[in-house]
Structures are given as structure tokens and as C-alpha cells.
Design a protein around this motif. Sequence first.
Motif, PDB file in Angstrom:
ATOM      1  N   THR A 127       4.591   0.293  -9.303  1.00 51.36           N
ATOM      2  CA  THR A 127       4.897  -0.603  -8.189  1.00 51.36           C
ATOM      3  C   THR A 127       5.063  -2.014  -8.732  1.00 51.36           C
ATOM      4  OG1 THR A 127       3.685   0.771  -6.634  1.00 51.36           O
ATOM      5  CG2 THR A 127       4.069  -1.497  -5.977  1.00 51.36           C
ATOM      6  N   TRP A 134       0.089   2.681  -8.987  1.00 48.36           N
ATOM      7  CA  TRP A 134      -0.147   1.278  -9.302  1.00 48.36           C
ATOM      8  C   TRP A 134       0.803   0.771 -10.395  1.00 48.36           C
ATOM      9  CZ3 TRP A 134      -2.965  -2.466  -7.101  1.00 48.36           C
ATOM     10  CH2 TRP A 134      -3.229  -3.603  -7.842  1.00 48.36           C
ATOM     11  N   PHE A 168       2.243   1.674  -3.446  1.00 47.49           N
ATOM     12  CA  PHE A 168       1.197   2.126  -4.377  1.00 47.49           C
ATOM     13  C   PHE A 168       0.932   3.613  -4.208  1.00 47.49           C
ATOM     14  CE2 PHE A 168      -0.652  -2.393  -4.153  1.00 47.49           C
ATOM     15  CZ  PHE A 168       0.040  -2.797  -5.278  1.00 47.49           C
ATOM     16  N   ARG A 173       0.832  -1.205   0.000  1.00 54.30           N
ATOM     17  CA  ARG A 173       0.000   0.000   0.000  1.00 54.30           C
ATOM     18  C   ARG A 173       0.867   1.256   0.000  1.00 54.30           C
ATOM     19  NH1 ARG A 173      -2.604  -1.057   4.150  1.00 54.30           N
ATOM     20  NH2 ARG A 173      -4.293  -2.167   3.135  1.00 54.30           N
TER      21      ARG A 173
END
Length: 56
Positions: free
Chosen positions: A17, A14, A9, A6
Motif C-alpha cells: 500500500t 501493508w 491495507f 484501511r
Amino acid sequence: MASTARTLFEAKGWAQTTIRGVAREARVSVPTVYAVYAVYESQEGPGRRLQAEDQG
């Protein structure tokens, strides 16, 4: 591992990563990341683990 993913991200987005990056930051192997999330995805559906941790 979910909190590590998380964080990445949020910091990188997104698309930027990677599994390798999550593994490196979480200090686990790449196969471990795949193994852990394959179980969650098959049992709970995509993204359910991260949603559950947000609520818990």
C-alpha cells in the motif's frame, strides 16, 4: 481517508500500500495525505487514528 487506507491495507497488505495509492483512492493529493497523518501522528502517536476509528 482512513477507511480508504484501511481497505487498501486489507486488500494489498501493508508493504504494497502506497501513499500515492491512498491519495488516488481517496481522491485527494499526496501532500494532503502526508499533512493529515503528520498531524495525527504528532498528536496521538503512530496508528492511534486508525485504532480510534475502529472503536468509534
